[in-house]
Design a protein around this motif. Structure first.
Motif, short mmCIF file in Angstrom:
data_model
loop_
_atom_site.label_atom_id
_atom_site.label_comp_id
_atom_site.label_asym_id
_atom_site.label_seq_id
_atom_site.Cartn_x
_atom_site.Cartn_y
_atom_site.Cartn_z
N ALA A 11 0.83 -1.17 0.10
CA ALA A 11 0.00 -0.09 0.04
C ALA A 11 0.87 1.25 -0.07
CB ALA A 11 -0.94 0.13 1.29
N VAL A 12 1.83 1.18 0.89
CA VAL A 12 2.71 2.52 0.71
C VAL A 12 3.61 2.39 -0.63
CG1 VAL A 12 5.02 3.24 1.80
CG2 VAL A 12 2.99 2.47 3.28
N ASP A 13 3.86 1.37 -1.27
CA ASP A 13 4.58 1.33 -2.56
C ASP A 13 3.71 1.97 -3.57
OD1 ASP A 13 6.87 0.48 -1.42
OD2 ASP A 13 6.54 -1.73 -1.99
N ALA A 14 2.37 1.85 -3.42
CA ALA A 14 1.43 2.36 -4.37
C ALA A 14 1.11 3.80 -4.13
CB ALA A 14 0.17 1.53 -4.28
N GLY A 15 1.66 4.43 -3.28
CA GLY A 15 1.67 5.79 -2.91
C GLY A 15 0.56 6.15 -1.99
N ASN A 16 0.36 5.22 -0.95
CA ASN A 16 -0.84 5.66 -0.16
C ASN A 16 -0.21 6.08 1.14
OD1 ASN A 16 -3.29 4.78 -1.49
ND2 ASN A 16 -2.15 2.90 -1.52
N GLU A 17 -0.75 6.96 2.11
CA GLU A 17 -0.50 7.33 3.26
C GLU A 17 -0.91 5.95 4.31
OE1 GLU A 17 -0.50 10.61 6.88
OE2 GLU A 17 -1.62 10.88 5.02
N VAL A 18 -0.04 5.46 4.88
CA VAL A 18 -0.53 4.07 5.64
C VAL A 18 -0.17 4.20 7.09
CG1 VAL A 18 -0.34 1.50 5.70
CG2 VAL A 18 -0.30 2.81 3.52
N PHE A 46 8.81 -0.77 5.81
CA PHE A 46 7.47 0.16 5.92
C PHE A 46 7.89 1.59 6.56
CE2 PHE A 46 3.87 1.44 8.65
CZ PHE A 46 2.98 1.34 7.52
N LEU A 47 8.57 1.70 7.57
CA LEU A 47 9.05 2.85 8.08
C LEU A 47 9.72 3.62 7.26
CD1 LEU A 47 9.75 1.70 11.85
CD2 LEU A 47 7.80 2.76 11.05
N GLU A 48 10.82 2.98 6.51
CA GLU A 48 11.91 3.80 5.72
C GLU A 48 10.94 4.40 4.44
OE1 GLU A 48 14.70 0.94 4.53
OE2 GLU A 48 15.60 0.80 6.57
N LYS A 49 9.62 3.81 3.89
CA LYS A 49 8.99 4.40 3.12
C LYS A 49 8.03 5.64 3.42
CE LYS A 49 9.14 -0.28 1.01
NZ LYS A 49 8.32 -1.28 0.66
N GLY A 50 8.13 5.75 4.83
CA GLY A 50 7.11 6.84 5.41
C GLY A 50 5.88 6.21 5.90
N GLY A 51 5.88 4.76 6.20
CA GLY A 51 4.60 4.42 6.85
C GLY A 51 4.63 4.69 8.31
N GLN A 52 3.46 4.62 9.08
CA GLN A 52 3.48 5.00 10.47
C GLN A 52 3.00 3.85 11.45
OE1 GLN A 52 1.65 8.82 11.02
NE2 GLN A 52 1.77 9.22 8.83
N LEU A 53 3.80 3.48 12.22
CA LEU A 53 3.52 2.29 13.07
C LEU A 53 3.14 2.81 14.47
CD1 LEU A 53 6.10 -0.19 12.65
CD2 LEU A 53 4.14 -0.34 11.56
N TYR A 54 1.99 2.36 15.04
CA TYR A 54 1.34 2.79 16.36
C TYR A 54 1.41 1.33 17.30
CZ TYR A 54 0.15 6.78 13.98
OH TYR A 54 -0.02 8.24 13.40
#
Length: 92
Positions: A11-18, A46-54
């Motif tokens: 999903a992040v690779d597809a350009g989405n904010e995740v 995931f984190l390197e691509k801008g994804g956010q973990l909680y």
């Protein structure tokens, strides 16, 4: 968990904010460190691509990620805000 992180990376690779919110006792440091499922690498990618973990602060503590600020300890209020923000939600 590995399927969830694989999906999140796609999903992040597809350009989405995740945003991924870990909730429950299933996810612990034993799973994160399990080399055979590559979960740790998928989380880092995931984190390197801008994804956010909680992660739910009441349920679990993932020391490596919490200490870096990459995966902040979160609350049910944070989860509610993510649900309100999201136009789509997937559960694994």
């Amino acid at each position: 968990m590995r399927s969830a992180m694989k999906f999140a990376n796609i999903a992040v690779d597809a350009g989405n904010e995740v945003k991924v919110f870990f909730l429950g006792e299933y996810f612990d440091t034993k799973i994160v460190n399990a080399e055979e499922v590559n979960l740790k690498e998928r989380m880092e990618s995931f984190l390197e691509k801008g994804g956010q973990l909680y992660t739910c602060g009441t349920c679990i503590v993932i020391e490596k990620y919490v200490d870096t600020g990459a995966c902040p300890l979160s609350t049910m209020e944070d989860l509610y805000e993510i649900v309100e923000w999201a136009d789509k939600i997937t559960h694994f």
